[in-house]
Scaffold this motif. Sequence first.
Motif, short mmCIF file in Angstrom:
data_model
loop_
_atom_site.label_atom_id
_atom_site.label_comp_id
_atom_site.label_asym_id
_atom_site.label_seq_id
_atom_site.Cartn_x
_atom_site.Cartn_y
_atom_site.Cartn_z
N GLY A 287 0.76 -1.24 0.04
CA GLY A 287 -0.11 -0.03 0.04
C GLY A 287 0.84 1.21 0.11
O GLY A 287 2.09 1.19 -0.22
N GLY A 288 0.20 2.36 0.28
CA GLY A 288 0.87 3.66 0.38
C GLY A 288 0.51 4.69 1.38
O GLY A 288 -0.38 4.07 2.34
N LEU A 289 0.96 5.84 1.33
CA LEU A 289 0.78 6.81 2.20
C LEU A 289 -0.04 7.96 1.93
O LEU A 289 0.31 8.21 0.57
N PRO A 290 -1.09 8.45 2.39
CA PRO A 290 -1.65 9.74 1.99
C PRO A 290 -0.51 10.70 1.61
O PRO A 290 0.62 10.73 2.33
N HIS A 291 -0.75 11.94 1.08
CA HIS A 291 0.32 12.82 1.18
C HIS A 291 0.67 13.41 2.31
O HIS A 291 1.86 13.63 2.54
N LEU A 292 -0.39 13.83 3.14
CA LEU A 292 -0.07 14.37 4.41
C LEU A 292 -0.83 13.86 5.47
O LEU A 292 -1.97 13.08 5.25
N PRO A 293 -0.55 13.66 6.67
CA PRO A 293 -0.81 13.10 7.90
C PRO A 293 -2.19 14.13 8.36
O PRO A 293 -2.27 15.45 7.86
N PRO A 294 -3.10 13.50 9.00
CA PRO A 294 -4.16 14.33 9.56
C PRO A 294 -3.76 15.29 10.63
O PRO A 294 -2.71 15.02 11.08
N ALA A 295 -4.36 16.48 10.86
CA ALA A 295 -3.90 17.46 11.79
C ALA A 295 -4.49 17.03 13.28
O ALA A 295 -5.52 16.28 13.27
N VAL A 296 -3.68 17.15 14.38
CA VAL A 296 -3.97 16.65 15.49
C VAL A 296 -4.54 17.79 16.15
O VAL A 296 -4.11 18.88 16.19
N PRO A 297 -5.73 17.45 17.00
CA PRO A 297 -6.44 18.45 17.79
C PRO A 297 -5.33 19.31 18.82
O PRO A 297 -4.74 18.53 19.66
N ALA A 298 -5.34 20.54 18.73
CA ALA A 298 -4.28 21.00 19.66
C ALA A 298 -4.95 21.26 20.99
O ALA A 298 -6.12 21.48 21.15
N THR A 299 -4.15 21.10 22.18
CA THR A 299 -4.96 21.11 23.45
C THR A 299 -4.09 22.21 24.40
O THR A 299 -2.84 22.40 24.07
N LEU A 300 -4.55 22.56 25.51
CA LEU A 300 -3.92 23.10 26.46
C LEU A 300 -3.12 22.46 27.16
O LEU A 300 -3.03 21.33 27.44
N PRO A 301 -1.74 23.21 27.71
CA PRO A 301 -0.82 22.33 28.41
C PRO A 301 -1.32 21.53 29.58
O PRO A 301 -0.75 20.36 29.94
N SER A 302 -2.29 22.29 30.23
CA SER A 302 -2.47 21.81 31.65
C SER A 302 -3.22 20.35 31.37
O SER A 302 -3.41 19.50 32.23
N THR A 303 -3.74 20.03 30.29
CA THR A 303 -4.52 19.00 30.13
C THR A 303 -3.70 17.69 30.17
O THR A 303 -3.98 16.57 30.47
N LEU A 304 -2.16 17.68 29.76
CA LEU A 304 -1.39 16.72 29.89
C LEU A 304 -1.50 16.25 31.20
O LEU A 304 -1.08 15.12 31.21
N LEU A 305 -1.62 16.68 32.30
CA LEU A 305 -1.72 16.09 33.62
C LEU A 305 -2.74 15.04 33.71
O LEU A 305 -2.58 14.24 34.59
N GLU A 306 -3.83 15.36 32.96
CA GLU A 306 -5.00 14.43 32.89
C GLU A 306 -5.08 13.57 31.93
O GLU A 306 -5.48 12.35 32.07
N ARG A 307 -4.24 13.69 30.73
CA ARG A 307 -4.34 12.89 29.61
C ARG A 307 -3.27 11.81 29.54
O ARG A 307 -3.18 10.72 28.62
N ARG A 308 -1.98 12.06 30.15
CA ARG A 308 -0.94 11.39 30.01
C ARG A 308 -0.96 10.18 31.12
O ARG A 308 -0.82 10.35 32.29
N PRO A 309 -0.85 8.92 30.34
CA PRO A 309 -1.05 7.96 31.56
C PRO A 309 0.15 7.76 32.48
O PRO A 309 0.10 7.33 33.46
N ASP A 310 1.23 7.97 31.98
CA ASP A 310 2.62 8.09 32.66
C ASP A 310 2.44 9.00 33.81
O ASP A 310 3.25 8.77 34.87
#
Length: 511
Positions: A287-310
């Motif tokens: 198979g192949g790759l699309p030309h570009l990857p999809p955009a990832v939703p930007a989030t606020l830095p503080s959400t890392l404390l709740e979204r990172r399992p480590d």
Amino acid sequence: MAARAPRDDADPTAFATRRGGIFGFAVKSLALLAAAGVSACTVGPDYLRPEAPVSAGFKELKGWKPAHPSDAMEKGRWWAIFRDPELDRLASQVEVTNQNVASQLAAYEQAQALVRESQASLFPSLSATWSGQRSGDGKALSGVGRTLASGVSYPQGNVSWTLDVWGKVRRQIENSAASAQSDLATLENAKLSAQAQLAIAYFNLRTQDMLRALLARTITAYQETQRITRNQYNSGTVSQADLITAETQVLAVQAQYEAAAVSRAQYEHAIAALIGRPPADLTIKTGGLPHLPPAVPATLPSTLLERRPDIAAAERTMQAQNALVGVAVAAYYPEISFSAGGGFQGANAFPFTAAHLIWSIGAQATDPIFDGGLRAAQTEAAQASYRMAVANYRQTVLTAFQQVEDELVALRLMARELKLQEQARDKAAEAVKVYLNQYRAGTVAFTTVVVAEATLLSDEESVLTTRQSLFNATVYLIEYLGGGFDASELLAEQPPPLTEAVARSLPIPPQ
């Protein structure tokens, strides 16, 4: 945890009452005392999450924002943002069959069992003894003698309980519960890591598919250049050196084509291992790759404390260590324990009567006076372990911000790099056409064509490599943002009810 079916013995007091007698009364009384003891004082520091080094915004998002994707990442299926059915099929198997994930799942189940083990210490320890004996002379064995004595002790029950006055056991339960939540976050992190590794291997495999397609086209083009050179050599207009150079070009690219096949196979083997299957059982179509990857939703830095399992695992570890400080402090206080026993004893005790009833009840307090500094050292060690957990937590947060910033700058600058590389590739393709026509006309040397074709191949490979890097950076960014994880799920994992710990320890009554 799956819901347990209602059991007749889930209520320890009801079960004890049904057994009857002084033994049942003692069980019921101490179980009620245990319920009351849960509300006693708890020494040691209560847990408050320390502050973490969180910035107001991501540095690498200033002045640049990726386009908003049409769909946000699905919870638990973050790879669906790539809209690749084959990737979806493979990544969905990681949670079920990956052996590293299975190992972390077993660790979490073990932690849950340790929570129940700690809870069991809140309750009395109950035991029952049945015994009997008969004695006589040697002739009794033949049936002509006489029995000298006989007796029975049935039944006897004993209850012992160390009262959790100062909250030592409750701090141990808090430690076990927080450790279990940390293990659950580690399990989620293992899943996320394995899924990200699979996505990276998958996009690398697709890159090798596209590289092989590029090299196949290049081989065809070089073979055409070789044909032109051979015709000119046969007509005497070019030297044999030009022909050898053209043949060398074809052979070199054919070797690259085979090397790409090796890399593709190895990526396929890696994917098989990540989904817990032997390589022979997995074949992925080209198979192949699309030309570009999809955009990832930007989030606020503080959400890392709740979204990172480590980060969540490190935070739960802090609470577990904080609870151990309370356990160490509780060792300074007296230990209070109760005991009770009862039963029936005597020769020919059945049917049971009050004359055969025996019982005892007592209490004991142990207050350590001198221990050579043992408790002080244990408390200091627990406090140092907590400070270590705080430092590890804050370092985990700092590393998380570094990783996110690294991928944000990679996506931003590599997107510009790709545009420039594509422009250079297009110019190089034009140059090859011009020089090849001039070579046919005999106005330029063959070395000019060789250099132009080599430049074109290099530019095309650079474009492909940058596209590969963009896809990989997107995967890493999603991973570093925590995928679809939400730390609130950990707090929803509450320890099992105290009655469950009791019900597990009691025998199932006859039906």
